[in-house]
Design a protein around this motif. Structure first.
Motif, mmCIF file in Angstrom:
data_model
loop_
_atom_site.group_PDB
_atom_site.id
_atom_site.type_symbol
_atom_site.label_atom_id
_atom_site.label_comp_id
_atom_site.label_asym_id
_atom_site.label_seq_id
_atom_site.Cartn_x
_atom_site.Cartn_y
_atom_site.Cartn_z
ATOM 1 N N THR A 44 44.501 48.679 47.240
ATOM 2 C CA THR A 44 45.659 49.538 46.987
ATOM 3 C C THR A 44 45.535 50.398 45.730
ATOM 4 O OG1 THR A 44 46.735 47.669 45.873
ATOM 5 C CG2 THR A 44 47.247 48.019 48.212
ATOM 6 N N ASP A 45 44.782 49.950 44.716
ATOM 7 C CA ASP A 45 44.666 50.747 43.493
ATOM 8 C C ASP A 45 43.538 51.768 43.557
ATOM 9 O OD1 ASP A 45 42.448 49.146 43.304
ATOM 10 O OD2 ASP A 45 42.924 48.320 41.317
ATOM 11 N N GLY A 46 42.871 51.858 44.721
ATOM 12 C CA GLY A 46 41.826 52.854 44.905
ATOM 13 C C GLY A 46 40.421 52.383 44.597
ATOM 14 N N SER A 47 40.262 51.191 44.045
ATOM 15 C CA SER A 47 38.933 50.663 43.745
ATOM 16 C C SER A 47 38.388 49.915 44.957
ATOM 17 C CB SER A 47 38.992 49.733 42.539
ATOM 18 O OG SER A 47 39.834 48.618 42.796
ATOM 19 N N PHE A 48 37.109 49.586 44.892
ATOM 20 C CA PHE A 48 36.483 48.863 45.988
ATOM 21 C C PHE A 48 36.813 47.373 45.927
ATOM 22 C CE2 PHE A 48 33.510 52.528 45.643
ATOM 23 C CZ PHE A 48 33.614 52.996 46.957
ATOM 24 N N ASP A 49 36.888 46.749 47.090
ATOM 25 C CA ASP A 49 37.028 45.297 47.182
ATOM 26 C C ASP A 49 35.696 44.672 46.781
ATOM 27 O OD1 ASP A 49 37.406 42.663 47.827
ATOM 28 O OD2 ASP A 49 37.510 42.985 49.998
ATOM 29 N N VAL A 50 35.694 43.883 45.703
ATOM 30 C CA VAL A 50 34.446 43.341 45.162
ATOM 31 C C VAL A 50 34.172 41.909 45.615
ATOM 32 C CG1 VAL A 50 34.549 44.835 43.131
ATOM 33 C CG2 VAL A 50 35.571 42.543 43.034
ATOM 34 N N SER A 51 34.940 41.406 46.565
ATOM 35 C CA SER A 51 34.767 40.014 46.983
ATOM 36 C C SER A 51 33.361 39.769 47.533
ATOM 37 C CB SER A 51 35.819 39.628 48.023
ATOM 38 O OG SER A 51 35.770 40.468 49.155
ATOM 39 N N ALA A 52 32.797 40.758 48.240
ATOM 40 C CA ALA A 52 31.434 40.601 48.771
ATOM 41 C C ALA A 52 30.411 40.524 47.642
ATOM 42 C CB ALA A 52 31.098 41.757 49.710
ATOM 43 N N VAL A 53 30.652 41.278 46.570
ATOM 44 C CA VAL A 53 29.740 41.254 45.428
ATOM 45 C C VAL A 53 29.803 39.895 44.736
ATOM 46 C CG1 VAL A 53 29.069 42.405 43.291
ATOM 47 C CG2 VAL A 53 30.077 43.735 45.147
ATOM 48 N N LEU A 54 31.012 39.332 44.629
ATOM 49 C CA LEU A 54 31.141 37.987 44.074
ATOM 50 C C LEU A 54 30.388 36.972 44.928
ATOM 51 C CD1 LEU A 54 34.900 37.882 42.976
ATOM 52 C CD2 LEU A 54 32.888 37.948 41.495
ATOM 53 N N GLY A 55 30.362 37.212 46.234
ATOM 54 C CA GLY A 55 29.594 36.343 47.119
ATOM 55 C C GLY A 55 28.111 36.408 46.827
ATOM 56 N N THR A 232 33.622 27.165 33.876
ATOM 57 C CA THR A 232 34.473 27.835 32.904
ATOM 58 C C THR A 232 33.910 29.195 32.516
ATOM 59 O OG1 THR A 232 35.201 25.710 32.005
ATOM 60 C CG2 THR A 232 35.562 27.656 30.636
ATOM 61 N N PHE A 233 32.632 29.227 32.112
ATOM 62 C CA PHE A 233 32.123 30.514 31.630
ATOM 63 C C PHE A 233 31.724 31.461 32.755
ATOM 64 C CE2 PHE A 233 28.092 27.981 31.199
ATOM 65 C CZ PHE A 233 27.223 28.778 31.931
ATOM 66 N N GLN A 234 31.331 30.928 33.915
ATOM 67 C CA GLN A 234 30.975 31.828 35.019
ATOM 68 C C GLN A 234 32.211 32.501 35.609
ATOM 69 O OE1 GLN A 234 28.375 33.134 35.985
ATOM 70 N NE2 GLN A 234 26.605 31.839 35.626
ATOM 71 N N LEU A 235 33.305 31.774 35.730
ATOM 72 C CA LEU A 235 34.530 32.388 36.230
ATOM 73 C C LEU A 235 34.999 33.499 35.291
ATOM 74 C CD1 LEU A 235 36.530 29.290 37.526
ATOM 75 C CD2 LEU A 235 35.783 31.244 38.887
ATOM 76 N N ILE A 356 32.247 27.499 42.956
ATOM 77 C CA ILE A 356 33.372 28.031 42.195
ATOM 78 C C ILE A 356 33.497 29.544 42.366
ATOM 79 C CG2 ILE A 356 34.336 28.321 39.892
ATOM 80 C CD1 ILE A 356 34.539 25.489 41.052
ATOM 81 N N LEU A 357 32.362 30.261 42.335
ATOM 82 C CA LEU A 357 32.450 31.713 42.494
ATOM 83 C C LEU A 357 32.790 32.101 43.928
ATOM 84 C CD1 LEU A 357 29.560 33.028 40.218
ATOM 85 C CD2 LEU A 357 32.023 33.109 39.810
ATOM 86 N N THR A 358 32.381 31.283 44.881
ATOM 87 C CA THR A 358 32.788 31.543 46.266
ATOM 88 C C THR A 358 34.302 31.396 46.398
ATOM 89 O OG1 THR A 358 30.660 30.786 47.149
ATOM 90 C CG2 THR A 358 32.531 30.823 48.663
ATOM 91 N N ILE A 359 34.841 30.332 45.786
ATOM 92 C CA ILE A 359 36.298 30.132 45.800
ATOM 93 C C ILE A 359 36.993 31.279 45.063
ATOM 94 C CG2 ILE A 359 38.183 28.646 45.016
ATOM 95 C CD1 ILE A 359 36.297 26.255 45.417
ATOM 96 N N ALA A 360 36.383 31.729 43.951
ATOM 97 C CA ALA A 360 36.964 32.841 43.192
ATOM 98 C C ALA A 360 37.035 34.107 44.049
ATOM 99 C CB ALA A 360 36.150 33.110 41.932
ATOM 100 N N GLY A 361 36.000 34.316 44.863
ATOM 101 C CA GLY A 361 36.021 35.463 45.762
ATOM 102 C C GLY A 361 37.164 35.372 46.765
ATOM 103 N N ILE A 362 37.383 34.162 47.284
ATOM 104 C CA ILE A 362 38.488 33.940 48.239
ATOM 105 C C ILE A 362 39.835 34.157 47.551
ATOM 106 C CG2 ILE A 362 39.632 32.209 49.676
ATOM 107 C CD1 ILE A 362 36.845 30.932 50.091
ATOM 108 N N PHE A 378 42.952 28.818 38.032
ATOM 109 C CA PHE A 378 41.932 27.985 38.662
ATOM 110 C C PHE A 378 40.909 27.543 37.618
ATOM 111 C CE2 PHE A 378 37.865 27.986 41.225
ATOM 112 C CZ PHE A 378 38.066 26.735 41.778
ATOM 113 N N ASN A 379 40.529 28.476 36.757
ATOM 114 C CA ASN A 379 39.570 28.183 35.697
ATOM 115 C C ASN A 379 40.119 27.117 34.746
ATOM 116 O OD1 ASN A 379 37.398 28.295 33.966
ATOM 117 N ND2 ASN A 379 37.544 30.486 33.578
ATOM 118 N N ALA A 380 41.403 27.224 34.415
ATOM 119 C CA ALA A 380 42.012 26.251 33.502
ATOM 120 C C ALA A 380 41.987 24.842 34.084
ATOM 121 C CB ALA A 380 43.450 26.670 33.182
#
Length: 407
Positions: A44-55, A232-235, A356-362, A378-380
């Motif tokens: 909605t803000d005009g940027s690309f969905d980066v979930s695939a990149v997080l994958g 913690t640090f990767q998220l 964790i990064l897969t979950i972050a993408g979701i 989630f990180n906390a």
């Protein structure tokens, strides 16, 4: 202290981690470029969905996970040099492969190779510096993180230079390929110390005679800290730019510089304190606690300045050497199995990268514009679990003989 003939070897090993610091961060810094190149949809803000990149970034953890069960035993059996050269070779393939991948699926495959490269460097560099600097193992291992942090700190400046010159975002991938290949030549010709197999005193724990690694609650807790502290640090590392943008920060890339500066301070200060007698395992409680508090504060105080403060504090507390202290602690419990113990802790770390990064993408995809805030919570939660594990480790390490047995 190590003999002077190994100093250049140590430098070449630390330099691989400098390049690794760039390699593990660079996709995250170019998420929008890769998302566009791989045909991602816009939000909605005009940027690309980066979930695939997080994958794809998560695939680095999976590749590391797949190869660590082999890299540790290979390092112990065939030597640190062999493990290092394999890591360098795989990293050259990763950098070029990811940079020129036409799709997310192909990039995913090269990211798996990059993760494998990381695992072979882990089981080369960590045991090597512990053997080069046997009397200062924890401090020597902290400087592997320092090398990574230098790469992560300089990366935004390199990106700025490349952008200012109108060059492709692939430029840095090519430069990193050349540099690590040249460093591989040094690793191939420089001397390495012989592996330690005889009993020797190790700081803070009891060395056991040649035997098999036995998993008990203490061993499992130390290994699981590798999972939680990496989470913690990767998220934060891979999701802070979206948070900065959400909070109104004009240039979210500045968070990375604050993060790296915090890491520098932490490593130097922590190394100094450990050299002055601080019990390294206390760091396993203190730093995650600071991270946990900072994550909660950042969730509730949503200002641009807070993201920069959080970048510094989390660079200090989350990425300031907790993983390296966990590895040193595990290795000191079973010093005849340095490569294997390094592998085991790094397997937990790799699971964090992938899971964790897969979950972050979701979470990012499901949360929409509020996704970055949900990732923060989630990180906390993950960080708090790490604090509980560290408290247990500190209680049990007061009785190292009873709690770290092998058979």
């Amino acid at each position: 202290m190590a003999k002077s003939k190994y100093y250049l070897t140590a430098f070449s090993l630390y330099f691989t981690y400098f390049i690794h610091g760039i390699g593990v961060s660079i996709i995250g810094q170019y998420k929008q470029d890769f998302a566009g190149a791989w045909g991602a949809t816009t939000i909605t803000d005009g940027s690309f969905d980066v979930s695939a990149v997080l994958g794809v970034i998560a695939a680095l953890g999976l590749g590391r996970l797949i190869s660590l069960p082999f890299s540790g035993p290979l390092s112990d059996r065939f030597g640190r040099r062999a493990s290092g050269l394999i890591g360098v070779g795989l990293y050259t393939i990763y950098f070029i492969g990811v940079a020129f991948s036409p799709s997310m699926q192909i990039a995913y495959g090269f990211a798996l190779i990059g993760g494998a490269a990381n695992s072979f460097l882990d089981t080369c560099v960590t045991p090597s510096v512990l053997e080069i600097f046997p009397e200062n193992g924890s401090v020597a291992n902290l400087f592997t993180k320092f090398s990574i942090s230098i790469g992560q700190f300089l990366l935004p400046f390199f990106i700025g230079m490349v952008t200012a010159m109108g060059m492709s975002f692939r430029t840095l991938f090519i430069v990193a390929t050349i540099l690590i290949a040249l460093d591989g030549v040094l690793i191939a010709i420089l001397p390495f110390p012989k592996k330690e197999t005889e009993n020797s005193k190790k700081e803070g724990t009891t060395k056991v005679k040649n035997g098999k690694i036995k998993f008990n609650l203490l061993t499992i807790a130390v290994v699981m800290i590798g999972f939680t502290c990496t989470s913690t640090f990767q998220l934060w590392l891979n999701c802070n730019q979206e948070l900065g943008k959400m909070y109104g920060l004009a240039d979210p890339s500045k968070i990375q510089s604050f993060y790296s500066a915090g890491t520098f301070v932490a490593i130097l200060l922590t190394a100094f304190l450990i050299s002055k007698g601080l019990n390294a395992t206390k760091v396993l409680i203190l730093y995650p606690t600071i991270s946990f508090v900072m994550l909660l504060v950042t969730y509730f105080i949503q200002t641009p300045t807070m993201t920069l403060i959080a970048g510094f504090v989390l660079g200090y507390a989350a990425a300031g050497g907790v993983l390296q202290v966990a590895v040193s602690t595990a290795v000191s419990m079973f010093p005849d199995h340095k490569g294997k113990m390094t592998s085991i802790v790094m397997i937990a770390s790799s699971l964090a990268n992938f899971i964790i990064l897969t979950i972050a993408g979701i979470i990012t995809k499901a949360g929409g514009i509020n996704g970055p805030k949900y990732v923060l919570l989630f990180n906390a939660i993950i960080t708090f679990i790490g604090i509980l594990l560290a408290v247990y480790v500190n209680l049990k390490m007061k009785h190292p003989i009873e709690s770290a047995q092998v058979s």
